[in-house]
Design an enzyme around this catalytic site. Structure first.
Site, PDB file in Angstrom:
ATOM      1  N   CYS A   1      86.782  14.405  20.835  1.00 42.79           N
ATOM      2  CA  CYS A   1      86.939  13.644  19.589  1.00 42.79           C
ATOM      3  C   CYS A   1      85.679  13.803  18.739  1.00 42.79           C
ATOM      4  CB  CYS A   1      87.151  12.155  19.915  1.00 42.79           C
ATOM      5  SG  CYS A   1      87.274  11.109  18.437  1.00 42.79           S
TER       6      CYS A   1
ATOM      7  N   ASP B   1     104.946  -6.465   4.715  1.00 44.87           N
ATOM      8  CA  ASP B   1     106.219  -6.748   5.349  1.00 44.87           C
ATOM      9  C   ASP B   1     106.878  -7.909   4.605  1.00 44.87           C
ATOM     10  OD1 ASP B   1     105.805  -9.194   7.892  1.00 44.87           O
ATOM     11  OD2 ASP B   1     104.621  -8.876   6.094  1.00 44.87           O
TER      12      ASP B   1
ATOM     13  N   CYS C   1      82.163   8.871  18.750  1.00 43.06           N
ATOM     14  CA  CYS C   1      82.005   9.869  19.812  1.00 43.06           C
ATOM     15  C   CYS C   1      80.836  10.805  19.535  1.00 43.06           C
ATOM     16  CB  CYS C   1      83.308  10.669  19.971  1.00 43.06           C
ATOM     17  SG  CYS C   1      84.622   9.633  20.628  1.00 43.06           S
TER      18      CYS C   1
ATOM     19  N   HIS D   1      87.133   4.270  16.907  1.00 47.10           N
ATOM     20  CA  HIS D   1      87.579   5.449  17.655  1.00 47.10           C
ATOM     21  C   HIS D   1      89.107   5.486  17.790  1.00 47.10           C
ATOM     22  CE1 HIS D   1      88.223   8.472  20.720  1.00 47.10           C
ATOM     23  NE2 HIS D   1      88.971   7.569  21.330  1.00 47.10           N
TER      24      HIS D   1
ATOM     25  N   CYS E   1      84.920  11.827  16.136  1.00 37.89           N
ATOM     26  CA  CYS E   1      84.746  10.636  15.289  1.00 37.89           C
ATOM     27  C   CYS E   1      83.282  10.201  15.324  1.00 37.89           C
ATOM     28  CB  CYS E   1      85.676   9.518  15.766  1.00 37.89           C
ATOM     29  SG  CYS E   1      85.036   8.480  17.087  1.00 37.89           S
TER      30      CYS E   1
ATOM     31  N   ASP F   1     103.868   2.089  11.929  1.00 36.44           N
ATOM     32  CA  ASP F   1     102.730   1.158  11.968  1.00 36.44           C
ATOM     33  C   ASP F   1     102.720   0.458  13.307  1.00 36.44           C
ATOM     34  OD1 ASP F   1     104.962  -0.916  11.295  1.00 36.44           O
ATOM     35  OD2 ASP F   1     103.166  -2.058  11.854  1.00 36.44           O
TER      36      ASP F   1
END
Ligand SMILES: C=CCOC(=O)Nc1nc2cc3[nH]c(NC)nc3cc2c(=O)[nH]1
Ligand SMILES: [Zn+2]
Length: 370
Positions: free
Chosen positions: A304, A92, A309, A335, A306, A266
């Site tokens: 999920c 930024d 999980c 997660h 991931c 973002d």
């Protein structure tokens, strides 16, 4: 290099599928970008970010300007080397952080004088200083120095601020020398006033930046106003350049932004709420500290896939938070980030297969959005 390829425009909305090509690799859009404010996405090592599918991350010029400072980043050979991340980075301009973090600041035509929120020492940021710092950071996408007008703000205040942001954008563009390797984006301001948004967008587009952001949103305005201003503004943004909306990161805000023609977003939200135990799932958000998960040996989210999980239970993660173990925030962060990155992958698939709005409606119903 920097290039944007528009692959496909949805039939049922302004959603679009694209690809950004940078020196540090390609980015499929629409994309969510995890925020690594001080050269780290909190609790994540860069290898872990890659594993969960992060294509690009953000870092903040204002924070890095204060600590560790440009000298150390320069000696490290730039931000990619310093933080061991070899994919794209967006930084930024420092504008938003100065306005939101440090008080007793003074805005002049030249730039912004402010006191460091760390040690109160006097600092100065301007279009030229911001560009120079981002040149040292070596990020692939850099932002113009802008003022994000507060909300609410009078028409007169927003008009003057928007005009100055245009003059600052021009100064930054003239100062920036390394545009083949660092794409400088213009930031469209104008508050919640459509005529000011139109002026800002047209003037920014005339300056011919390689990409554009919609600034001044997600600053506390009602969701309906944000969506209306966003929908209005993207119509003035070139189709063949990336469109970036700052500060947006819960599932619904991401869907609404993509639907209105945004390619990049973002937000610190998914990582921030993870650190205090709020977990995003397909059935809404859950607060893992809740006693009802004490003996719940199911995954955070049944749907999920991931790493968390597949290997850990709600009971275990609740225990970690309950006894303040640092692994708790780490697992919740992995997660939450995976959830949003994977959701964006599904959104890209849905645009590719012409069922974006159906996917959005199905997601909303399951999540419990109205
Ligand atoms: C980080 C991205 C690069 O952006 C800049 O250099 N300047 C800038 N940042 C913003 C950040 C925002 N976050 C939210 N809500 C959480 N609203 C925002 C608005 C702006 C804005 O108008 N300008
Ligand atoms: Zn998961």
């Amino acid at each position: 290099m920097f290039k944007f390829e528009l692959y496909k425009k949805a039939k049922d909305s302004k959603a679009r599928l694209g690809k950004i090509i940078t020196d540090h690799g390609e980015i499929e859009t629409p994309i969510f970008m995890p925020v690594g404010t001080r050269a780290t996405v909190k609790t994540m090592a860069s290898e872990e970010l890659k594993k969960i599918g992060a294509q690009i991350i953000l870092s903040n010029t204002y924070h890095l300007f204060l600590r560790p400072g440009s000298e150390i980043i320069k000696k490290a050979g730039g931000l990619h080397k310093f933080m061991h991340w070899d994919k794209p980075i967006l930084t930024d301009s420092g504008g938003f952080q100065v306005f939101s973090l440090s008080d007793n600041r003074k805005i002049t035509e030249e730039g912004v004088e402010f006191r460091s929120h760390i040690d109160g020492s006097k600092k100065f940021l301007s279009p030229e200083v911001s560009i120079e710092m981002q040149n040292i950071l070596g990020s692939d996408i850099i932002m113009s120095f802008d003022e994000c007008a507060p909300y609410p703000a009078s028409y007169d205040y927003v008009e003057k601020s928007m005009q100055r942001t245009l003059r600052w954008a021009k100064r930054g563009k003239d100062f920036h020398k390394n545009s083949d390797h660092q794409a400088l984006f213009g930031i469209i301001q104008g508050g919640m006033y459509k005529d000011l948004r139109k002026i800002s967008a047209k003037e920014m587009v005339d300056m011919d930046f390689p990409g554009y952001s919609v600034g001044g949103l997600s600053v506390g305005e009602p969701k309906e106003i944000m969506n209306e201003i966003l929908d209005y503004t993207t119509d003035f943004m070139p189709e063949n350049k990336p469109r970036y909306l700052m500060g947006v990161g819960s599932p619904d805000y991401l869907f609404e932004a993509v639907e209105r023609g945004i390619d990049m977003a973002d937000c610190v939200l998914p990582t921030r709420i993870a650190r205090n135990g709020s977990v995003i799932t397909h059935r809404g958000k859950l607060v893992i500290r809740n006693a009802k998960y004490k003996e719940d040996f199911s995954p955070l989210d049944q749907e999920c896939d991931c790493y968390v999980c597949r290997n850990y239970t709600r009971a275990y993660i609740r225990h970690l938070f309950n006894v303040d173990e640092i692994l708790g925030p780490r697992l919740a962060t992995i997660h939450n980030l995976y959830f949003l990155l994977n959701m964006m992958e599904n959104i890209r698939e849905s645009i590719r297969g012409d069922y974006f709005l159906e996917y959005k409606n199905d997601f909303y119903k399951k999540y419990g959005y109205n």
